[in-house]
Structures are given as structure tokens and as C-alpha cells.
Design a protein around this motif. Structure first.
Motif, mmCIF file in Angstrom:
data_model
loop_
_atom_site.group_PDB
_atom_site.id
_atom_site.type_symbol
_atom_site.label_atom_id
_atom_site.label_comp_id
_atom_site.label_asym_id
_atom_site.label_seq_id
_atom_site.Cartn_x
_atom_site.Cartn_y
_atom_site.Cartn_z
ATOM 1 N N GLU A 45 0.806 -1.216 0.000
ATOM 2 C CA GLU A 45 0.000 0.000 0.000
ATOM 3 C C GLU A 45 0.844 1.273 0.000
ATOM 4 O O GLU A 45 0.368 2.333 -0.438
ATOM 5 C CB GLU A 45 -0.920 -0.007 1.221
ATOM 6 C CG GLU A 45 -1.950 -1.132 1.194
ATOM 7 C CD GLU A 45 -2.724 -1.247 2.496
ATOM 8 O OE1 GLU A 45 -2.339 -0.553 3.464
ATOM 9 O OE2 GLU A 45 -3.686 -2.034 2.549
ATOM 10 N N ASP A 52 -0.656 1.601 -11.001
ATOM 11 C CA ASP A 52 -1.760 1.843 -10.068
ATOM 12 C C ASP A 52 -2.986 2.233 -10.885
ATOM 13 O O ASP A 52 -3.043 3.317 -11.465
ATOM 14 C CB ASP A 52 -1.387 2.955 -9.088
ATOM 15 C CG ASP A 52 -2.437 3.133 -7.996
ATOM 16 O OD1 ASP A 52 -3.464 2.427 -8.028
ATOM 17 O OD2 ASP A 52 -2.225 3.979 -7.101
ATOM 18 N N GLN A 54 -7.180 1.878 -10.494
ATOM 19 C CA GLN A 54 -8.426 1.481 -9.846
ATOM 20 C C GLN A 54 -8.219 0.368 -8.818
ATOM 21 O O GLN A 54 -8.840 -0.690 -8.870
ATOM 22 C CB GLN A 54 -9.444 1.064 -10.902
ATOM 23 C CG GLN A 54 -9.833 2.219 -11.820
ATOM 24 C CD GLN A 54 -10.957 1.895 -12.758
ATOM 25 O OE1 GLN A 54 -11.113 0.762 -13.191
ATOM 26 N NE2 GLN A 54 -11.759 2.882 -13.084
ATOM 27 N N ASN A 55 -7.292 0.620 -7.909
ATOM 28 C CA ASN A 55 -7.026 -0.272 -6.782
ATOM 29 C C ASN A 55 -6.254 -1.528 -7.175
ATOM 30 O O ASN A 55 -6.070 -2.429 -6.377
ATOM 31 C CB ASN A 55 -8.329 -0.682 -6.073
ATOM 32 C CG ASN A 55 -8.106 -0.990 -4.606
ATOM 33 O OD1 ASN A 55 -7.196 -0.446 -3.978
ATOM 34 N ND2 ASN A 55 -8.917 -1.872 -4.057
ATOM 35 N N ASN A 56 -5.813 -1.606 -8.413
ATOM 36 C CA ASN A 56 -4.920 -2.680 -8.859
ATOM 37 C C ASN A 56 -3.508 -2.111 -8.834
ATOM 38 O O ASN A 56 -3.177 -1.232 -9.620
ATOM 39 C CB ASN A 56 -5.310 -3.124 -10.270
ATOM 40 C CG ASN A 56 -4.436 -4.266 -10.772
ATOM 41 O OD1 ASN A 56 -3.615 -4.812 -10.038
ATOM 42 N ND2 ASN A 56 -4.622 -4.617 -12.030
ATOM 43 N N ARG A 57 -2.673 -2.616 -7.920
ATOM 44 C CA ARG A 57 -1.374 -2.000 -7.688
ATOM 45 C C ARG A 57 -0.236 -3.000 -7.893
ATOM 46 O O ARG A 57 -0.355 -4.177 -7.537
ATOM 47 C CB ARG A 57 -1.277 -1.470 -6.253
ATOM 48 C CG ARG A 57 -2.197 -0.319 -5.942
ATOM 49 C CD ARG A 57 -2.188 -0.032 -4.446
ATOM 50 N NE ARG A 57 -0.870 0.314 -3.941
ATOM 51 C CZ ARG A 57 -0.418 1.565 -3.844
ATOM 52 N NH1 ARG A 57 -1.182 2.578 -4.217
ATOM 53 N NH2 ARG A 57 0.779 1.797 -3.362
ATOM 54 N N HIS A 70 -4.573 -6.904 -5.558
ATOM 55 C CA HIS A 70 -5.888 -6.523 -6.082
ATOM 56 C C HIS A 70 -6.897 -7.555 -5.606
ATOM 57 O O HIS A 70 -6.531 -8.676 -5.236
ATOM 58 C CB HIS A 70 -5.865 -6.496 -7.614
ATOM 59 C CG HIS A 70 -7.065 -5.831 -8.225
ATOM 60 N ND1 HIS A 70 -8.036 -6.524 -8.905
ATOM 61 C CD2 HIS A 70 -7.453 -4.535 -8.257
ATOM 62 C CE1 HIS A 70 -8.968 -5.691 -9.348
ATOM 63 N NE2 HIS A 70 -8.641 -4.471 -8.958
ATOM 64 N N SER A 71 -8.178 -7.182 -5.618
ATOM 65 C CA SER A 71 -9.199 -8.161 -5.258
ATOM 66 C C SER A 71 -9.237 -9.309 -6.260
ATOM 67 O O SER A 71 -9.628 -10.430 -5.924
ATOM 68 C CB SER A 71 -10.576 -7.495 -5.164
ATOM 69 O OG SER A 71 -10.915 -6.859 -6.374
ATOM 70 N N LYS A 109 -14.278 -7.551 -1.470
ATOM 71 C CA LYS A 109 -13.617 -7.011 -0.290
ATOM 72 C C LYS A 109 -12.402 -7.845 0.108
ATOM 73 O O LYS A 109 -11.725 -7.537 1.082
ATOM 74 C CB LYS A 109 -14.602 -6.954 0.890
ATOM 75 C CG LYS A 109 -15.777 -6.013 0.662
ATOM 76 C CD LYS A 109 -15.313 -4.568 0.528
ATOM 77 C CE LYS A 109 -16.501 -3.630 0.373
ATOM 78 N NZ LYS A 109 -16.089 -2.217 0.210
ATOM 79 N N ARG A 111 -8.590 -9.658 -1.028
ATOM 80 C CA ARG A 111 -7.447 -9.126 -1.765
ATOM 81 C C ARG A 111 -6.344 -10.172 -1.837
ATOM 82 O O ARG A 111 -6.048 -10.841 -0.855
ATOM 83 C CB ARG A 111 -6.930 -7.851 -1.095
ATOM 84 C CG ARG A 111 -6.037 -6.991 -2.011
ATOM 85 C CD ARG A 111 -5.880 -5.596 -1.451
ATOM 86 N NE ARG A 111 -5.092 -4.758 -2.347
ATOM 87 C CZ ARG A 111 -5.597 -4.039 -3.349
ATOM 88 N NH1 ARG A 111 -6.904 -4.070 -3.564
ATOM 89 N NH2 ARG A 111 -4.823 -3.299 -4.131
#
Length: 318
Positions: A45, A52, A54-57, A70-71, A109, A111
């Protein structure tokens, strides 16, 4: 190339310090195998990000290692990468650790995390335009060989390796599955085909799928310039195995055909060097015309899998 016409919210961001080997990366000098998961999660994080979106890192945690999170970073991705490393000569990042933090309220929710090698080089979407033709030709040969090696890896059960939902443009924005076997996958594709016919998006003469006796090969399903990294020695590395799994071989080729317009001088010569069953490719492409339409029963399946793992069929290779 790939992202030129996308709005800013759909373009991946990169922290310039992530590309600088002199950056003080948070886990430098540590034994990656013995670092607690909580510390790896924190580093994912906070470390400088190579990618990076949309929450895909993808964060660089040492000079030699990154962590992807990522989820939809599922255990199957690491499973596929390990199989490729064991069974082929395809150049991919080595997986050092992987884990999935599952939540009781489902996949969205949860990951997943994969710690792997950092590949020093340029993705083809950033350098293809300036490469001499001789180097382009060599790259195409390397990528065609990757596809041939993948298609030689046959597996008995369709879907991601080890189970889980199928991802990518051939399914829905939310994924699909987990598929319990060939007939389940066949039923999904036939439902999409019939939907495409009912909306007059494809010819009604396209025959239904028959996957009962189909062979399933390991497929990447996102072989694109952005996922091919050219190193300083002219060797190409294939990254981002999120969509990978065991599927009919022509699904890989259909993916290249669908992407062709994005970079014709990459895809056209590549398509000339791979084996193609045009009828099978067109059959798969018909269902892709309704990819944006959710399959709500599969959303339920995915959530059930994420919370209980009750729909995870075994998936082994010889």
C-alpha cells in the motif's frame, strides 16, 4: 498505443521513484520469505507504485522485487506462473510468495498478493514505435514461440489453475464461473452466443459450442504490448497472468484478433505466425459482442467461491 485514447481515470499511474534503483525501497535487504504478511500488505500500500489503476497496484518493495495486489489477484495467477516456470522456457517473473486474504463478505472485499521479481526493461507499448524492423521481427518470433509453448501445456479441467472465477474480455465485467467442467464452460459460451444472436450482433448461422471433447491448453488471455517487457538484452518477458487458465487453444488466438486494431503492426505479423482455426476464432468472438452484459448467476457463484471456496475443482497437469 493501448491506452492512448482512454480517459485519465482509466490510465494507470506510475510513481517515477519506482523506476529509480536509488530509491530507498521499504523492504530492501530483508529476507522476503520471512517477512510477516501484515508487513507485506503494508508495503503493497505504501511502496512506490509501478502500476496503479483502480485499486490494482504493483508496488516496488526492493530493487529486485515487486508486490502485486488486487481483489482479482487470485491464487490461480501464481499457480499459472509457477507452472509456466516449471514446464516452459517462457521468461516470466519468478514468484517468491503469494497469499489471498479472504473476507466473509465476498471477493470484492478480499485481496490477493503476489511477490515476484522486478523485470527491468520497457513494455512494448512504450517502445514499439521506435524499434527497428529487425528487432520487431525478433520480438514477434519470441512471442509466437511463447504461444506455441503455452498451447503444448494441456490440462484436464477448464478454468483458472486451482479453481476460481474466469476473468477477462471473454466473460463479463465481473468474471464468470467457477466452471465445474467442460459442459459448464460450454453452456456459458452457448448462452452468450444465443444472447448475441437475439440482439442481432452476430450471424444466426454460427454453430453452438461443443466442448465435451475439447482439449484445454494453458492460455494467458492478455498477450498485449503492455504486458510484454523488452530487457536490455533483447529478450521479451510476459507479465500479468491475471486472466490465465485452461481454455480451448483458439481462445488465445481470438484474443489477439480482438486486440488487432490497437496495434496492427504488432498483431498482424504475430497472427501470421500462430496456428489459427478461423471458424473456432469467429465462434468465440461472437460471444464477446455481449461481454458487457453481466451474468448474474455467475456473480453469485463468484461470491460463493470467495467466501467458502466450495466451487474450486482441482486442476492438475501431467
Amino acid at each position: 498505443m493501448d491506452a492512448a485514447n482512454l480517459p485519465d481515470c482509466w490510465k494507470a499511474k506510475t510513481d517515477p521513484s519506482a523506476m529509480d534503483p536509488n530509491t530507498a525501497f521499504p523492504l530492501e535487504g530483508r529476507d522476503i520469505l520471512n517477512i510477516p504478511q501484515a508487513e507485506l500488505i503494508s508495503a503493497a500500500e505504501t511502496a512506490p507504485t509501478l502500476h496503479d489503476l483502480q485499486n490494482n497496484r504493483v508496488s516496488r518493495i526492493t530493487r529486485d522485487l515487486v508486490i502485486k495486489s488486487h481483489s482479482y489477484t487470485l491464487p490461480s495467477e501464481a499457480n499459472a506462473m509457477k507452472l509456466v516456470a516449471e514446464k516452459t522456457s517462457i521468461r516470466i517473473p519468478k514468484v517468491h510468495r503469494s497469499f489471498f486474504v479472504s473476507q466473509t463478505h465476498g471477493l470484492y472485499k478480499s485481496r490477493g498478493y503476489i511477490v515476484m521479481d522486478y523485470i527491468d526493461g520497457l513494455s512494448l507499448d512504450k517502445c514499439w514505435e521506435i524499434l527497428p524492423q529487425s528487432i520487431r521481427d525478433d520480438i514477434i518470433e519470441q512471442v509466437a514461440d511463447m504461444i506455441a509453448q503455452l498451447q503444448s501445456l494441456q490440462l484436464p479441467t477448464p478454468g483458472p489453475l486451482g479453481g476460481g472465477p474466469s476473468q477477462g474480455n471473454w466473460f463479463t465485467p465481473y468474471g464468470a464461473g467457477p466452471f465445474t467442467g467442460p459442459l459448464d464452460l460450454e453452456n456459458f459460451f452457448n448462452q452468450r452466443l444465443e444472447m448475441a444472436k437475439s440482439f442481432s450482433r452476430v450471424s444466426k448461422s454460427i454453430p453452438p459450442f461443443d466442448l465435451a471433447n475439447s482439449k484445454f491448453a494453458l492460455t494467458h488471455l492478455d498477450i498485449a504490448p503492455r504486458n510484454l517487457v523488452l530487457d536490455s538484452g533483447g529478450k521479451v518477458w510476459l507479465i500479468d497472468w491475471a486472466n490465465s487458465g485452461a481454455y480451448p487453444p483458439m481462445l488465445e488466438i481470438a484474443t489477439l484478433v480482438v486486440e488487432r486494431e490497437r496495434c496492427k503492426d504488432f498483431y498482424e505479423p504475430l497472427l501470421q505466425r500462430v496456428t489459427r482455426d478461423q471458424d473456432a476464432v469467429e465462434q468465440f468472438m461472437s460471444g464477446q459482442t455481449v461481454q458487457e452484459i453481466p451474468a448474474f448467476d455467475h456473480i453469485t457463484r463468484i461470491e460463493t467461491w470467495a467466501t467458502t471456496r466450495s466451487l474450486s475443482p482441482p486442476n492438475n497437469t501431467d
